[in-house]
Scaffold this motif. Sequence first.
Motif, PDB file in Angstrom:
ATOM      1  N   HIS A   1      38.467  37.937  36.221  1.00 13.38           N
ATOM      2  CA  HIS A   1      37.750  38.446  37.387  1.00 13.38           C
ATOM      3  C   HIS A   1      36.247  38.569  37.178  1.00 13.38           C
TER       4      HIS A   1
ATOM      5  N   ALA B   1      36.532  39.709  46.066  1.00 15.05           N
ATOM      6  CA  ALA B   1      36.838  39.633  44.637  1.00 15.05           C
ATOM      7  C   ALA B   1      38.328  39.774  44.385  1.00 15.05           C
ATOM      8  N   PHE B   2      38.973  40.672  45.144  1.00 15.46           N
ATOM      9  CA  PHE B   2      40.432  40.794  45.032  1.00 15.46           C
ATOM     10  C   PHE B   2      41.098  39.447  45.309  1.00 15.46           C
TER      11      PHE B   2
ATOM     12  N   SER C   1      44.243  33.754  39.485  1.00 12.82           N
ATOM     13  CA  SER C   1      45.128  34.272  38.444  1.00 12.82           C
ATOM     14  C   SER C   1      46.549  33.750  38.594  1.00 12.82           C
TER      15      SER C   1
ATOM     16  N   SER D   1      40.076  36.617  42.656  1.00 13.94           N
ATOM     17  CA  SER D   1      40.614  36.864  41.320  1.00 13.94           C
ATOM     18  C   SER D   1      42.122  36.673  41.281  1.00 13.94           C
ATOM     19  N   LEU D   2      42.817  37.233  42.258  1.00 13.78           N
ATOM     20  CA  LEU D   2      44.275  37.149  42.252  1.00 13.78           C
ATOM     21  C   LEU D   2      44.758  35.741  42.567  1.00 13.78           C
TER      22      LEU D   2
ATOM     23  N   ALA E   1      44.296  38.484  35.672  1.00 10.63           N
ATOM     24  CA  ALA E   1      43.218  38.967  36.542  1.00 10.63           C
ATOM     25  C   ALA E   1      42.149  39.672  35.726  1.00 10.63           C
ATOM     26  N   TYR E   2      42.563  40.434  34.722  1.00  7.30           N
ATOM     27  CA  TYR E   2      41.594  41.092  33.847  1.00  7.30           C
ATOM     28  C   TYR E   2      40.736  40.063  33.113  1.00  7.30           C
TER      29      TYR E   2
ATOM     30  N   LEU F   1      34.653  35.088  37.398  1.00  8.49           N
ATOM     31  CA  LEU F   1      34.748  34.582  38.759  1.00  8.49           C
ATOM     32  C   LEU F   1      33.751  35.250  39.692  1.00  8.49           C
ATOM     33  N   LEU F   2      33.645  36.569  39.613  1.00 11.95           N
ATOM     34  CA  LEU F   2      32.730  37.247  40.529  1.00 11.95           C
ATOM     35  C   LEU F   2      31.276  36.967  40.165  1.00 11.95           C
TER      36      LEU F   2
ATOM     37  N   ILE G   1      38.391  45.911  38.891  1.00 10.79           N
ATOM     38  CA  ILE G   1      37.654  44.912  39.675  1.00 10.79           C
ATOM     39  C   ILE G   1      36.585  45.591  40.522  1.00 10.79           C
TER      40      ILE G   1
END
Length: 650
Positions: free
Chosen positions: A592, A622-623, A630, A626-627, A588-589, A595-596, A265
């Motif tokens: 992400h 982003a963490f 997810s 994304s999480l 998440a992979y 999303l970002l 990420i």
Amino acid sequence: MRYLLNIVLLAGIAQARLNVSSTQQSVDFSIDEVALLNRHFLDYLVAYDDSQVVPDQDRRCIASLKQLSAAYDRRERHGLEWFDSWGKIPSGLYYANGNAFGNYEQCRRFSWNDVRGQHCTFVALLPNPELPMFQSGLCVPQFCTEGFVGQVYGGYLESKGASVVPMFGEGQMCNKDRDVVFSGGVVTAIVIFSILAGLALASTLYEVVQIIRNQTVIALYSSFSLYKNVRGIFHTTPRITDPEKQLSVIECVNGVRALSMLWIIIVHIHESIIHVPIENAPGRMDYMGTFGSSILFTSGYLAVDTFLALSGMLVAFNILNELDKNGKINPLKMYLHRYIRITGPYAALILFGVSFAKYMGEGLLWNPIMEHHEASCSKYWWSALLYIQNYVNPTNMCFGWTWYLSVDMQLYIIGPALIYPLWRWGKRVLFAIGGLAVLSMLCVLTTFLINEFRFNFNTPNAGDRAVLTYYPTHARMSVWLLGAIFGYVLHVKKTKGINLPDRLYAFGWVTCFAILGVIMYANFELIRTPYEEFSHVIDAFYEAFGRSFFAVCVLWVIIACVNGKAGVINDFLSSSLWQPLSKLSYTAYLLHVLLLMMASVISVKTDLHFSVIDLFYRIWGAFGLSLSVSVFWSALFEIPFVTLDRILLR
């Protein structure tokens, strides 16, 4: 994402420089001319000869532009407001800031008679090599076509010695109100997502009611329950304290997997910030040239090889355990379980990409990026779901960052053919597997040498390098095969452990850290040093062997942790806190990058100011984003199908 914008921009700039090279030495063009560039375009519009304009839509467009330009000259309110939303002279032309996007939202809200604002961005190469590209935002009536406005604006720029740079396809650089088109993809998405939402609601209500009534919850009926699935994601188990059991359970993998996902990420945040228009590009370049940036950014692509090494190790470890238990394996059953597990959330992402994604927002780069993803996924969804797109359509993959899934699935398919002989004939097969790993490395080395590829992706043949050495399974399988070898070692020693003298473990740690240091520093030097200053042979050897040495170091850390020779590192990596993040690593992979991009890249409407603190703020954002997404994506599209697989295909 890494290559799309770079390739398009470089191609457009190169062509435009050829077009204006003959004028750059003879035209005196500086900030005074740029300051009045768009203002004089209004005079050009007022005097524009529209007698040759044939299509009614274009005649209507030029007539409205002439009226609005004349209204500005007369200082009428609507004319002033209209031109006020245009891009004007940017501050810092000699600091590489050519961004003049104007006020995007003011343009989009502009209304006068039958005219509604449409924001268009055009990129011009100015007839002065000291000045950057001029990215100008124009506000034009919504019924104007991008092609016609580009023709008129391009003609005006040519009269000034400048030239429009063709960046993207027709209709992709203008943003206006649009209606939802109920295409096949949109209708299919509405039906499928509605069914799944209904199942999730019904399943969740069923489980909650059963819990309230203190009655047994049937797993089949609660498989889509968000309450159960989210609870399962955050459920943690205590660390194993029995030394004998620790050898058969690789707890530290949770930490390695979670940290690798977070590193990926961080890599893509750095990658995305390169494409965000900023006013202080030299400041961004200064940061990108630091050793800290190299560690976080370019070295982070090695995290993908960590996943491949973990995959090979766990596949070998699990298959060998199954063979010890039953004396046989069912490859078709393995493949079916694997396909069901990873395809649910992946198929949902593809369906979202071809249906709702492009309607989720707008911005300067929204149309070209979203339409690219929609077009590639609409055309090649089948190769994505068959996990073969790294060979079938490597230059136009559906969500390009998912190339890893194709590589991993293909290696998973050949896994039993390698692991069963290893179980049957033992160590002798290790030489064959090791030989395949060496052949993979030599393949990359040879390809680099023959084509004179460079490690730096900002080179003219970067696209060919990606197709031949970055995406193909045969070029990436060395680390997976090394992981399989380490998985065999862990399996063989799972009862007694690897009993080496402490001095050998100490030597292993020192060697591991030394190799990691060399890899990181070499990466830094290869990126910051102009590639013309050293031989391509250096790039070839680094690319061919750097990934494998890095993977061996990661696998050594796991070996040391399992055998109780990692101390505080094992305590850290084996902590129960990593378990939820490890469970979310796959979704998440998948999510992400999209999303970002939607949150902070293609949705931008003006230039930003780069700073390191803002970059880290984006990383933490982003963490979280994304999480958070997810969790629900996994609870709705991953865990239910894994549960159904266990129940119905037992």
